[in-house]
Design a protein around this motif. Structure first.
Motif, mmCIF file in Angstrom:
data_model
loop_
_atom_site.group_PDB
_atom_site.id
_atom_site.type_symbol
_atom_site.label_atom_id
_atom_site.label_comp_id
_atom_site.label_asym_id
_atom_site.label_seq_id
_atom_site.Cartn_x
_atom_site.Cartn_y
_atom_site.Cartn_z
ATOM 1 N N CYS A 104 0.869 -1.170 0.000
ATOM 2 C CA CYS A 104 0.000 0.000 0.000
ATOM 3 C C CYS A 104 0.910 1.225 0.000
ATOM 4 C CB CYS A 104 -0.861 0.039 1.262
ATOM 5 S SG CYS A 104 -2.494 -0.574 1.004
ATOM 6 N N ALA A 105 0.638 2.177 -0.873
ATOM 7 C CA ALA A 105 1.524 3.338 -0.954
ATOM 8 C C ALA A 105 0.715 4.624 -1.016
ATOM 9 C CB ALA A 105 2.414 3.229 -2.190
ATOM 10 N N GLN A 106 1.328 5.687 -0.520
ATOM 11 C CA GLN A 106 0.795 7.026 -0.747
ATOM 12 C C GLN A 106 1.370 7.499 -2.079
ATOM 13 O OE1 GLN A 106 -1.890 7.259 1.867
ATOM 14 N NE2 GLN A 106 -1.406 9.253 1.015
ATOM 15 N N GLY A 118 -2.830 4.006 -2.654
ATOM 16 C CA GLY A 118 -3.066 3.101 -3.775
ATOM 17 C C GLY A 118 -2.318 1.800 -3.583
ATOM 18 N N LEU A 119 -2.774 0.791 -4.293
ATOM 19 C CA LEU A 119 -2.152 -0.533 -4.277
ATOM 20 C C LEU A 119 -1.051 -0.558 -5.339
ATOM 21 C CD1 LEU A 119 -2.414 -3.581 -3.359
ATOM 22 C CD2 LEU A 119 -3.980 -3.831 -5.308
ATOM 23 N N ILE A 120 0.103 -1.124 -4.980
ATOM 24 C CA ILE A 120 1.204 -1.269 -5.936
ATOM 25 C C ILE A 120 1.340 -2.745 -6.296
ATOM 26 C CG2 ILE A 120 3.651 -0.867 -6.410
ATOM 27 C CD1 ILE A 120 2.302 1.735 -5.784
ATOM 28 N N GLN A 121 1.375 -3.040 -7.601
ATOM 29 C CA GLN A 121 1.519 -4.422 -8.056
ATOM 30 C C GLN A 121 2.591 -4.482 -9.147
ATOM 31 O OE1 GLN A 121 -1.691 -7.209 -7.199
ATOM 32 N NE2 GLN A 121 -0.332 -6.334 -5.684
ATOM 33 N N GLU A 122 2.825 -5.694 -9.642
ATOM 34 C CA GLU A 122 3.807 -5.945 -10.698
ATOM 35 C C GLU A 122 5.234 -5.617 -10.248
ATOM 36 O OE1 GLU A 122 2.903 -4.794 -14.706
ATOM 37 O OE2 GLU A 122 0.749 -4.858 -14.350
ATOM 38 N N ILE A 123 5.490 -5.820 -8.952
ATOM 39 C CA ILE A 123 6.832 -5.570 -8.415
ATOM 40 C C ILE A 123 7.006 -6.429 -7.162
ATOM 41 C CG2 ILE A 123 5.924 -3.592 -7.149
ATOM 42 C CD1 ILE A 123 8.601 -2.332 -7.160
ATOM 43 N N ARG A 133 8.619 5.950 -9.241
ATOM 44 C CA ARG A 133 7.626 6.480 -10.182
ATOM 45 C C ARG A 133 6.668 5.361 -10.582
ATOM 46 N NH1 ARG A 133 6.289 11.173 -11.047
ATOM 47 N NH2 ARG A 133 6.427 11.127 -13.307
ATOM 48 N N VAL A 134 5.383 5.662 -10.521
ATOM 49 C CA VAL A 134 4.370 4.639 -10.786
ATOM 50 C C VAL A 134 3.287 5.198 -11.708
ATOM 51 C CG1 VAL A 134 4.718 3.328 -8.650
ATOM 52 C CG2 VAL A 134 3.139 5.275 -8.666
ATOM 53 N N GLU A 135 2.555 4.295 -12.345
ATOM 54 C CA GLU A 135 1.448 4.688 -13.215
ATOM 55 C C GLU A 135 0.214 3.870 -12.859
ATOM 56 O OE1 GLU A 135 2.459 3.808 -17.244
ATOM 57 O OE2 GLU A 135 2.817 1.674 -16.839
ATOM 58 N N ALA A 136 -0.940 4.466 -13.092
ATOM 59 C CA ALA A 136 -2.197 3.766 -12.792
ATOM 60 C C ALA A 136 -2.510 2.763 -13.892
ATOM 61 C CB ALA A 136 -3.335 4.766 -12.667
ATOM 62 N N VAL A 137 -2.988 1.606 -13.475
ATOM 63 C CA VAL A 137 -3.487 0.596 -14.404
ATOM 64 C C VAL A 137 -4.994 0.517 -14.184
ATOM 65 C CG1 VAL A 137 -3.427 -1.835 -15.076
ATOM 66 C CG2 VAL A 137 -1.328 -0.694 -14.297
ATOM 67 N N PHE A 154 -1.456 0.457 -9.148
ATOM 68 C CA PHE A 154 -0.362 1.213 -9.768
ATOM 69 C C PHE A 154 0.822 0.264 -9.950
ATOM 70 C CE2 PHE A 154 -3.033 4.463 -8.058
ATOM 71 C CZ PHE A 154 -2.810 5.595 -8.815
ATOM 72 N N ARG A 155 1.636 0.562 -10.959
ATOM 73 C CA ARG A 155 2.828 -0.249 -11.211
ATOM 74 C C ARG A 155 3.995 0.670 -11.561
ATOM 75 N NH1 ARG A 155 0.706 -2.717 -16.957
ATOM 76 N NH2 ARG A 155 0.842 -0.777 -18.147
ATOM 77 N N PRO A 156 5.218 0.194 -11.379
ATOM 78 C CA PRO A 156 6.381 1.037 -11.679
ATOM 79 C C PRO A 156 6.421 1.402 -13.157
ATOM 80 C CG PRO A 156 7.022 -0.902 -10.419
ATOM 81 C CD PRO A 156 5.595 -1.114 -10.812
#
Ligand SMILES: [Zn+2]
Length: 171
Positions: A104-106, A118-123, A133-137, A154-156
């Motif tokens: 979970c990230a701010q 937001g949730l961070i995935q693909e890492i 740096r991340v982008e919304a999926v 979000f993913r890197p």
């Protein structure tokens, strides 16, 4: 566990009690949050800018907490942002829908002056770091709704990390 097992011996202190709880409520987002929610329905982040200090809030509550004035200028934010801080969730809990561990990230979207979670995935969880740096999926177009459920995660982006000075005010 059966009811008999949950019943303490006569005279013994009662230490726990399981009680079902249910709460139904209607949420009225108002004008400013409607802009944000309708934006999500279109696969974009919409915020509002304060005419006095120039800060951009996403989601906007309709006023600037610093200046106490209504925010009326709608602003579309970038689909990319910076992880300002984060936590790795390792603890299972009831109703969990995401496999642990997860991040979970701010996230501070480019152009915004307010971060949101937001949730961070693909890492791998050990690779997350402040400044990433991340982008919304987004979900598929036919699945978009006026809710944050439209953002899968979000993913890197693979860009170099943001300089700490650019996000230190938003931790
Ligand atoms: Zn302001």
């Amino acid at each position: 566990m059966t009811m008999a097992e949950q019943t303490p011996e006569a005279g013994a202190p009662v230490t726990t009690l399981a009680t079902p709880i249910r709460l139904d409520f209607d949420f009225t987002p108002g004008i400013a949050q409607s802009v944000f929610l309708r934006g999500l329905e279109q696969g974009r982040f919409m915020g509002q800018r304060c005419a006095v200090c120039g800060k951009v809030y996403v989601p906007s509550r309709g006023s600037c907490p610093t200046d106490g004035v209504p925010t009326t200028e709608d602003v579309e934010l970038a689909n990319v942002g910076t992880v300002t801080t984060y936590c790795v969730v390792n603890v299972p809990f009831a109703g969990q829908s995401i496999e642990i561990p997860y991040i979970c990230a701010q996230i501070l979207l480019d152009g915004a002056n307010l971060s949101f979670m937001g949730l961070i995935q693909e890492i791998p969880t050990e690779d997350i770091r402040m400044g990433m740096r991340v982008e919304a999926v987004w979900v598929d177009d036919d699945q978009l709704t006026p809710s944050l459920a439209s953002v899968k995660y979000f993913r890197p982006t693979g860009e170099p990390d943001a300089d700490y000075e650019t996000y230190k005010e938003y931790l």
